[in-house]
Every structure is written in C-alpha cells, then in structure tokens.
Design a protein around this motif. Structure first.
Motif: not given
Ligand code: HEC
Length: 137
Positions: A132, A125, A128-129, A49, A34, A42-43, A45, A92, A38-39
C-alpha cells in the motif's frame, strides 16, 4: 515439533515486528493513525488477532477458530475492499488463505499448524501494508 516456549517467542517476535512496522510507517502521511472511518475499521482487525495469539499460547482451539472466523468476516466486509486493484485483491485472498489454514489446523487440534497459519497471516498483514505504501516512497 516446536516447544511451547519457542512457539511463544516466535509469535511475540512476529507480533512485535508487525506492530512496529505499522507504528513507524509513513510518518509524513497527512492522515494521523487511528483517525478516520477507514482506520477505525482497519483497527478492528487487531482484537481478534491478539485473541488468537493468546489462544494459541493456551492451546484453546475453540477460541482460535472463533477469532479466525471474526477476522475472516471482517476481510469480506466492503470496508475491507477500500482499494480496488488486482494486487490488493490478491493480497486479500492470500490473507484469507492463511486465516483458513489456521482455522483448519485449530479444528484438527493441531497447534503447530495453527501457529504456522498465524505466522503466515502476520506476514500477510505486513506484505499488504507494505505494498500500500509503495507509491508514497
Ligand atoms: C489486503 C490488505 C491488508 C491486509 C492483509 C491487512 N491490512 Fe491492515 N490495513 C489495510 C489498509 C488498506 C489499511 C488502511 C491504511 C490507511 O488508511 O492508510 C490498514 C490499516 C491497518 C491498521 C492501522 C489503522 C490506523 O490506525 O491507521 C492496523 C492497526 C492494521 N491495518 C492491522 C492489520 C493487521 C493486524 C493485519 C493482519 C492480521 C492486517 N492489518 C492485514 C490493509 C490490509
């Protein structure tokens, strides 16, 4: 044909599993969840959903399509492509394919298809996580 209760139960379970995976993963990571740009990106998303889960439960097809479009656009943003590997690109692409399956089913007013697309997307989701985090294990 699934019953509505079955669908909702399955969706809640997948959502809980995915959320639990994100919440409990790599506690030793230096970056707190959070935080950071980048976070934050990503949040973004999460909201569409959650919206889709609700819209599927209510069979609100327009809302499913609208939120699927938001997720699709996020996945095309340059902030999404934070990692430049073939595997990340592949994950992706698979993710976008699931979103497209869900979107198409919603346009066809096919609730079972949209639900399956949603579950497939949730798996993407988690997958991919997970990939990583492989180098950190
Ligand atoms: C193609 C790869 C990929 C997909 C598919 C993906 N994510 Fe992520 N997600 C990432 C990456 C890269 C990060 C960042 C990780 C980091 O910074 O450590 C992340 C981080 C997150 C975080 C954490 C953010 C934080 O607070 O650190 C959440 C919540 C999240 N994703 C939700 C989702 C959800 C819900 C889906 C599916 C609908 C999804 N992601 C699909 C790559 C992806």
């Amino acid at each position: 044909m699934f019953t509505r209760t079955t669908i909702i139960t399955i969706m809640l379970l997948t959502a809980i599993i995915a959320a639990g995976y994100i919440a409990t993963s790599n506690p030793s990571d230096a970056q707190q969840p959070g935080t950071g740009q980048r976070a934050t990106f990503m949040r973004l998303k999460l909201q569409p959903v959650k919206d889709i889960l609700e819209a599927i439960a209510l069979e609100d097809f327009d809302r499913i399509t609208a939120s699927a479009e938001r997720i699709h656009l996020l996945s095309l943003d340059e902030s999404w492509m934070v990692i430049q590997t073939d595997e990340y690109r592949r994950q992706s692409d698979e993710f976008r394919r699931s979103v497209a399956v869900m979107s198409k089913a919603a346009k066809d007013k096919n609730i079972d298809g949209a639900t399956l697309g949603y579950m497939q997307m949730t798996l993407n989701c988690v997958r991919c996580h997970r990939q990583l985090r492989i180098p950190e294990q």
